[in-house]
Design a protein around this motif. Structure first.
Motif, PDB file in Angstrom:
ATOM      1  N   GLY A  74       0.814  -1.212   0.000  1.00 28.54           N
ATOM      2  CA  GLY A  74       0.000   0.000   0.000  1.00 28.54           C
ATOM      3  C   GLY A  74       0.845   1.259   0.000  1.00 28.54           C
ATOM      4  N   ALA A  75       1.941   1.248   0.772  1.00 27.45           N
ATOM      5  CA  ALA A  75       2.831   2.411   0.809  1.00 27.45           C
ATOM      6  C   ALA A  75       3.471   2.643  -0.560  1.00 27.45           C
ATOM      7  CB  ALA A  75       3.897   2.213   1.877  1.00 27.45           C
ATOM      8  N   LEU A  76       3.874   1.548  -1.212  1.00 30.69           N
ATOM      9  CA  LEU A  76       4.453   1.671  -2.558  1.00 30.69           C
ATOM     10  C   LEU A  76       3.439   2.259  -3.531  1.00 30.69           C
ATOM     11  CD1 LEU A  76       6.611   1.085  -4.722  1.00 30.69           C
ATOM     12  CD2 LEU A  76       5.626  -1.213  -4.933  1.00 30.69           C
ATOM     13  N   ALA A  77       2.200   1.765  -3.503  1.00 33.07           N
ATOM     14  CA  ALA A  77       1.168   2.261  -4.415  1.00 33.07           C
ATOM     15  C   ALA A  77       0.921   3.752  -4.195  1.00 33.07           C
ATOM     16  CB  ALA A  77      -0.120   1.470  -4.216  1.00 33.07           C
ATOM     17  N   HIS A  78       0.881   4.197  -2.942  1.00 37.30           N
ATOM     18  CA  HIS A  78       0.695   5.618  -2.656  1.00 37.30           C
ATOM     19  C   HIS A  78       1.869   6.436  -3.178  1.00 37.30           C
ATOM     20  CE1 HIS A  78      -2.602   4.384   0.028  1.00 37.30           C
ATOM     21  NE2 HIS A  78      -2.966   5.653   0.035  1.00 37.30           N
ATOM     22  N   ASP A  79       3.095   5.917  -3.020  1.00 32.82           N
ATOM     23  CA  ASP A  79       4.274   6.639  -3.513  1.00 32.82           C
ATOM     24  C   ASP A  79       4.213   6.801  -5.032  1.00 32.82           C
ATOM     25  OD1 ASP A  79       5.257   6.849  -0.968  1.00 32.82           O
ATOM     26  OD2 ASP A  79       6.705   5.202  -1.158  1.00 32.82           O
ATOM     27  N   ILE A  80       3.873   5.702  -5.744  1.00 34.25           N
ATOM     28  CA  ILE A  80       3.818   5.761  -7.208  1.00 34.25           C
ATOM     29  C   ILE A  80       2.722   6.718  -7.663  1.00 34.25           C
ATOM     30  CG2 ILE A  80       3.274   4.423  -9.279  1.00 34.25           C
ATOM     31  CD1 ILE A  80       4.670   2.032  -7.965  1.00 34.25           C
ATOM     32  N   ALA A  81       1.557   6.656  -7.031  1.00 36.01           N
ATOM     33  CA  ALA A  81       0.460   7.552  -7.419  1.00 36.01           C
ATOM     34  C   ALA A  81       0.836   9.013  -7.180  1.00 36.01           C
ATOM     35  CB  ALA A  81      -0.800   7.192  -6.642  1.00 36.01           C
ATOM     36  N   GLY A  82       1.568   9.272  -6.092  1.00 39.93           N
ATOM     37  CA  GLY A  82       2.005  10.636  -5.821  1.00 39.93           C
ATOM     38  C   GLY A  82       2.959  11.152  -6.883  1.00 39.93           C
ATOM     39  N   LEU A  83       3.925  10.323  -7.262  1.00 38.74           N
ATOM     40  CA  LEU A  83       4.874  10.722  -8.305  1.00 38.74           C
ATOM     41  C   LEU A  83       4.182  10.910  -9.647  1.00 38.74           C
ATOM     42  CD1 LEU A  83       7.841   8.350  -7.401  1.00 38.74           C
ATOM     43  CD2 LEU A  83       7.840  10.849  -7.235  1.00 38.74           C
ATOM     44  N   ALA A  84       3.165  10.067  -9.901  1.00 34.95           N
ATOM     45  CA  ALA A  84       2.427  10.158 -11.173  1.00 34.95           C
ATOM     46  C   ALA A  84       1.374  11.255 -11.165  1.00 34.95           C
ATOM     47  CB  ALA A  84       1.756   8.819 -11.478  1.00 34.95           C
ATOM     48  N   GLN A  85       1.147  11.871 -10.004  1.00 36.08           N
ATOM     49  CA  GLN A  85       0.142  12.931  -9.849  1.00 36.08           C
ATOM     50  C   GLN A  85      -1.248  12.441 -10.267  1.00 36.08           C
ATOM     51  OE1 GLN A  85       2.161  16.054 -12.154  1.00 36.08           O
ATOM     52  NE2 GLN A  85       2.626  17.085 -10.224  1.00 36.08           N
ATOM     53  N   VAL A  86      -1.582  11.225  -9.800  1.00 39.38           N
ATOM     54  CA  VAL A  86      -2.893  10.641 -10.054  1.00 39.38           C
ATOM     55  C   VAL A  86      -3.658  10.614  -8.740  1.00 39.38           C
ATOM     56  CG1 VAL A  86      -4.159   8.586 -10.786  1.00 39.38           C
ATOM     57  CG2 VAL A  86      -2.059   9.242 -11.973  1.00 39.38           C
ATOM     58  N   ASN A  87      -4.804  11.256  -8.715  1.00 34.12           N
ATOM     59  CA  ASN A  87      -5.638  11.300  -7.513  1.00 34.12           C
ATOM     60  C   ASN A  87      -6.489  10.035  -7.438  1.00 34.12           C
ATOM     61  OD1 ASN A  87      -6.982  12.194  -5.217  1.00 34.12           O
ATOM     62  ND2 ASN A  87      -8.512  13.321  -6.393  1.00 34.12           N
ATOM     63  N   ILE A  88      -6.265   9.207  -6.426  1.00 27.44           N
ATOM     64  CA  ILE A  88      -6.960   7.921  -6.299  1.00 27.44           C
ATOM     65  C   ILE A  88      -7.758   7.910  -4.994  1.00 27.44           C
ATOM     66  CG2 ILE A  88      -6.655   5.429  -6.066  1.00 27.44           C
ATOM     67  CD1 ILE A  88      -4.114   5.727  -7.753  1.00 27.44           C
ATOM     68  N   PRO A  89      -9.093   7.835  -5.075  1.00 25.08           N
ATOM     69  CA  PRO A  89      -9.903   7.836  -3.846  1.00 25.08           C
ATOM     70  C   PRO A  89      -9.852   6.515  -3.092  1.00 25.08           C
ATOM     71  CG  PRO A  89     -11.310   7.622  -5.770  1.00 25.08           C
ATOM     72  CD  PRO A  89      -9.931   7.851  -6.291  1.00 25.08           C
ATOM     73  N   ASP A  90      -9.630   5.414  -3.798  1.00 28.20           N
ATOM     74  CA  ASP A  90      -9.677   4.098  -3.168  1.00 28.20           C
ATOM     75  C   ASP A  90      -8.692   3.173  -3.877  1.00 28.20           C
ATOM     76  OD1 ASP A  90     -10.250   1.719  -1.960  1.00 28.20           O
ATOM     77  OD2 ASP A  90     -12.291   1.538  -2.733  1.00 28.20           O
ATOM     78  N   PHE A  91      -7.587   2.870  -3.207  1.00 25.23           N
ATOM     79  CA  PHE A  91      -6.553   2.023  -3.812  1.00 25.23           C
ATOM     80  C   PHE A  91      -6.986   0.562  -3.913  1.00 25.23           C
ATOM     81  CE2 PHE A  91      -4.110   5.746  -2.987  1.00 25.23           C
ATOM     82  CZ  PHE A  91      -3.031   5.699  -3.857  1.00 25.23           C
ATOM     83  N   ALA A  92      -8.094   0.210  -3.285  1.00 26.01           N
ATOM     84  CA  ALA A  92      -8.587  -1.171  -3.368  1.00 26.01           C
ATOM     85  C   ALA A  92      -9.469  -1.403  -4.582  1.00 26.01           C
ATOM     86  CB  ALA A  92      -9.357  -1.528  -2.098  1.00 26.01           C
ATOM     87  N   MET A  93      -9.869  -0.341  -5.276  1.00 28.92           N
ATOM     88  CA  MET A  93     -10.762  -0.540  -6.431  1.00 28.92           C
ATOM     89  C   MET A  93      -9.966  -1.099  -7.613  1.00 28.92           C
ATOM     90  SD  MET A  93     -11.558   3.275  -7.881  1.00 28.92           S
ATOM     91  CE  MET A  93     -10.313   4.291  -8.666  1.00 28.92           C
ATOM     92  N   PRO A  94     -10.645  -1.822  -8.512  1.00 27.84           N
ATOM     93  CA  PRO A  94      -9.938  -2.362  -9.687  1.00 27.84           C
ATOM     94  C   PRO A  94      -9.321  -1.248 -10.516  1.00 27.84           C
ATOM     95  CG  PRO A  94     -12.118  -3.359  -9.469  1.00 27.84           C
ATOM     96  CD  PRO A  94     -12.072  -2.215  -8.496  1.00 27.84           C
TER      97      PRO A  94
END
Length: 528
Positions: free
Chosen positions: A395-415
Motif C-alpha cells: 500500500g505504501a508503494l502504491a501511494h508513492d507511485i500515485a504521488g509521483l504520477a500525480q494521479v488522484n486515487i480515492p480508493d486504492f482497493a478498487m480495480p
C-alpha cells in the motif's frame, strides 16, 4: 450553457440525432460525469475533448449502454431512450470504436467482425466469413488479414478490426475513441474520407481525440469536458489548437525543445549498456517479424524508434526486455552475452518496460490499484519477505507511485480498470521507471494521453536520460520523437532501415524510410 448551432442549415424542427440532458455518472469516490448536456446533429462531426479523467469515455459508455446513468436523460431522434446493453444501442443505430479493444483474442479477424452481427449468416464456413470480411475491408479501405487470430495482431491491426466491425454495422451515430492513435497518416486520411462520406449521408460522428490538429481538420463543433462537467461547445471554425488546449486543461501549454540538457545532466556514455547484434525473430507461423537488427543503447541517450505500427516494434521491445527469444543473433548487456529470454533477469538488471497495450501487457485489470503497483516488486523486500506478502508495504508503494504520477486515487482497493486510460498509463510509467536504473523501453507511452499529460510523460523520459539511463522511445508521433530523441531509428517490415541523428532529421526523410525507401535511394534523390 452555450446554445448549440444547427449546422448545415437544417429545416426548423429537425431534432438532433442525440441529446444528453443532465447526465450524471458516479463511481465509488469518483464523480465521472455531472450535469452534462450535449447535442449532436445529423450531418455533423462533433469532437469531444478533455484531459485524461475528464469523463469523455465514461460519457460515451453511458450513451452506448455500457454504463447506466444515475442522473439525466438520453434522447435519440427526439425520443427518450434507455439502453440496457451495447446491443440495444447498436440496434438503435449507435456504434462505438473503443480506445481499449473489445475483441476476442482467440478468434480470427473474420470471426470478430461477424460476432454478434444481426446480418451475419446463421451458418457460415470460415471461408465464407473470411470472404465477407475481405470485401468489407476493401470497401472501407482498411487492410486486414481475415484468417489471422487477433492475439497475433499488433495494436494498429487490432484497431483496424475494431473500426471495420462498427462501420460494417451501418451505425447512424458513430462514436470513435482515439480512432487514429495507431493509424498511419495515409490510413488517417482514408478514415477521414470515410467519415466525411458518412456525414454527407446525414449521419453523425462523435470523435474523442487528443490530436488537436486532427480535431481542427475533421470536426464541425467541439465540446470540452473538465472534471466530469461540460465547459462549453464551440464551432470549430472559431477555434484554434492553443485555445482548445488551454480550455481543456485550464492553463496555457508551452512546448519546448526537450533535447536540450540541463546543467549537471549525465552525458551520453561512450560504451553501450545494451547491444543487439544481427537479431532476428520468427513468429509461430515461421514469418520473420524482426530481421537482422543491430543497435547500441547508450546511457544518457534517448533512441527514438519510428515506423508504422506492426513493422516489428512490438518484437523489438519484447527482445529488449526478455519477453521474446531471438531466433538468431546476440544480445549483450554491459558487454556480456545474455543467453536466454527471461523478463525477471532483465528487470533485475535494471530494464523497465512500458508496453504498447497497458491493459493487455502491463496491468491485471480486475486486480486492485495496489496489487498492480506491486506486481513488479511483490517478491522483493519490503513487499515480499520469506515468501510472505506485506500488504502494508504494498500500500505504501502504491501511494508513492500515485504521488509521483500525480494521479488522484480515492480508493486504492478498487480495480485499476476503473481509472481512465491516461491515469493507468501514468501509473504504469512510474512503476516501470522505478525498475529502469539502466534501460527503459517505452512503447507508445503517450498514446491516448491529453496534451498536458504528453508533456509530463516526455518529461519522465528526459529526466531518466539526464540521470544516465538509456531510453528507447517508440512512437507514431514524429514531432514527439524529434522533440526528445538524440537518435532516431526507422523500422519497416521488421528491418531497422537506418539510425540517424535527430538534430539533422526531418519528417519527410523519416516518412520515406517508414515507407520502405532505402537510405541510399533517399540520398541519391536529394543529390539530384
Amino acid at each position: 450553457m452555450n446554445k448549440p448551432s444547427n449546422p448545415n442549415g437544417r429545416a426548423p424542427g429537425t431534432p438532433p440525432v442525440l441529446q444528453l440532458r443532465g447526465i450524471g455518472k458516479f463511481f465509488p469516490g469518483v464523480i465521472a460525469n455531472k450535469d452534462v448536456d450535449l447535442d449532436v446533429w445529423p450531418g455533423e462531426i462533433h469532437a469531444l475533448l478533455g484531459e485524461n479523467g475528464a469523463g469523455k469515455s465514461t460519457l460515451m459508455n453511458v450513451v452506448t449502454g455500457i454504463y447506466q446513468p444515475e442522473e439525466g436523460e438520453i434522447i435519440l431522434d427526439g425520443y427518450g431512450q434507455t439502453f440496457a446493453s451495447p446491443q440495444e444501442a447498436i440496434r438503435a443505430g449507435i456504434g462505438m470504436v473503443h480506445q481499449h479493444f473489445k475483441l476476442v483474442e482467440a478468434f480470427t479477424v473474420a470471426e470478430n467482425i461477424h460476432l454478434g452481427w444481426d446480418e451475419a449468416p446463421r451458418i457460415a464456413s470460415p471461408a465464407v466469413m473470411e470472404a465477407r470480411t475481405q470485401e468489407i475491408s476493401e470497401r472501407f479501405g482498411f487492410p486486414v488479414r481475415p484468417d489471422a487470430r487477433v492475439c497475433d495482431l499488433s495494436a494498429g491491426e487490432q484497431q483496424r478490426v475494431e473500426i471495420l466491425r462498427v462501420l460494417a454495422r451501418k451505425a447512424r451515430l458513430l462514436i470513435m475513441d482515439e480512432p487514429t492513435a495507431v493509424l498511419t497518416p495515409e490510413e488517417t486520411r482514408e478514415l477521414f474520407r470515410a467519415l466525411r462520406a458518412f456525414r454527407a449521408q446525414g449521419n453523425a460522428v462523435i470523435i474523442i481525440s487528443h490530436k488537436l490538429d486532427e480535431v481542427m481538420e475533421i470536426s464541425d463543433r467541439v465540446s470540452i469536458l473538465r472534471g466530469g462537467r461540460k465547459i462549453g461547445t464551440f464551432n470549430t471554425a472559431d477555434c484554434n489548437p492553443s485555445m482548445l488546449a488551454a480550455t481543456m486543461v485550464g492553463r496555457d501549454i508551452v512546448r519546448r525543445d526537450m533535447r536540450t540538457r540541463p546543467e549537471g545532466a549525465a552525458p551520453i556514455a561512450p560504451e553501450p549498456i545494451m547491444q543487439l547484434r544481427h537479431v532476428s525473430v520468427r513468429d509461430d507461423r515461421g514469418v520473420e517479424t524482426l530481421r537482422d537488427v543491430s543497435l547500441d543503447l547508450h546511457g544518457g541517450e534517448i533512441l527514438g524508434i519510428a515506423g508504422v505500427a506492426g513493422n516489428g516494434q512490438r518484437e523489438l521491445t519484447h527482445v529488449l526486455t526478455g519477453l521474446m527469444a531471438r531466433t538468431s543473433g546476440e544480445i549483450l548487456l554491459d558487454g556480456a552475452l545474455v543467453d536466454r529470454a527471461d523478463p525477471a533477469l532483465f528487470a533485475a538488471a535494471g530494464v523497465g518496460h512500458i508496453p504498447e497495450d497497458r491493459l493487455r501487457s502491463a496491468l491485471a485489470p480486475s486486480l486492485s490499484i495496489t496489487a498492480n503497483m506491486a506486481l513488479r516488486e511483490y517478491a522483493q523486500p519490503p513487499i515480499g519477505r520469506h515468501g510472505l506478502y506485506d500488504a502494508t508495504a504494498a500500500g505504501a508503494l502504491a501511494h508513492d507511485i500515485a504521488g509521483l504520477a500525480q494521479v488522484n486515487i480515492p480508493d486504492f482497493a478498487m480495480p485499476i480498470r476503473n481509472l481512465s486510460g491516461g491515469n493507468q498509463q501514468r501509473l504504469v510509467a512510474r512503476r516501470e521507471i522505478r525498475i529502469a536504473s539502466r534501460v527503459l523501453v517505452a512503447a507508445y507511452p503517450a498514446r491516448g494521453l491529453d496534451i498536458g499529460a504528453i508533456a509530463t510523460m516526455l518529461g519522465y523520459l528526459t529526466d531518466l536520460r539526464d540521470q544516465g539511463v538509456a531510453v528507447v522511445f517508440i512512437s507514431e508521433d514524429l514531432e514527439d520523437l524529434l522533440n526528445v530523441s538524440d537518435r532516431i531509428g526507422v523500422m519497416f517490415h521488421g528491418r531497422l532501415m537506418s539510425v540517424i541523428p535527430a538534430a539533422g532529421a526531418d519528417i519527410a526523410t523519416i516518412g520515406m524510410l517508414m515507407g520502405g525507401r532505402e537510405p541510399a535511394d533517399i540520398q541519391a534523390g536529394a543529390a539530384q
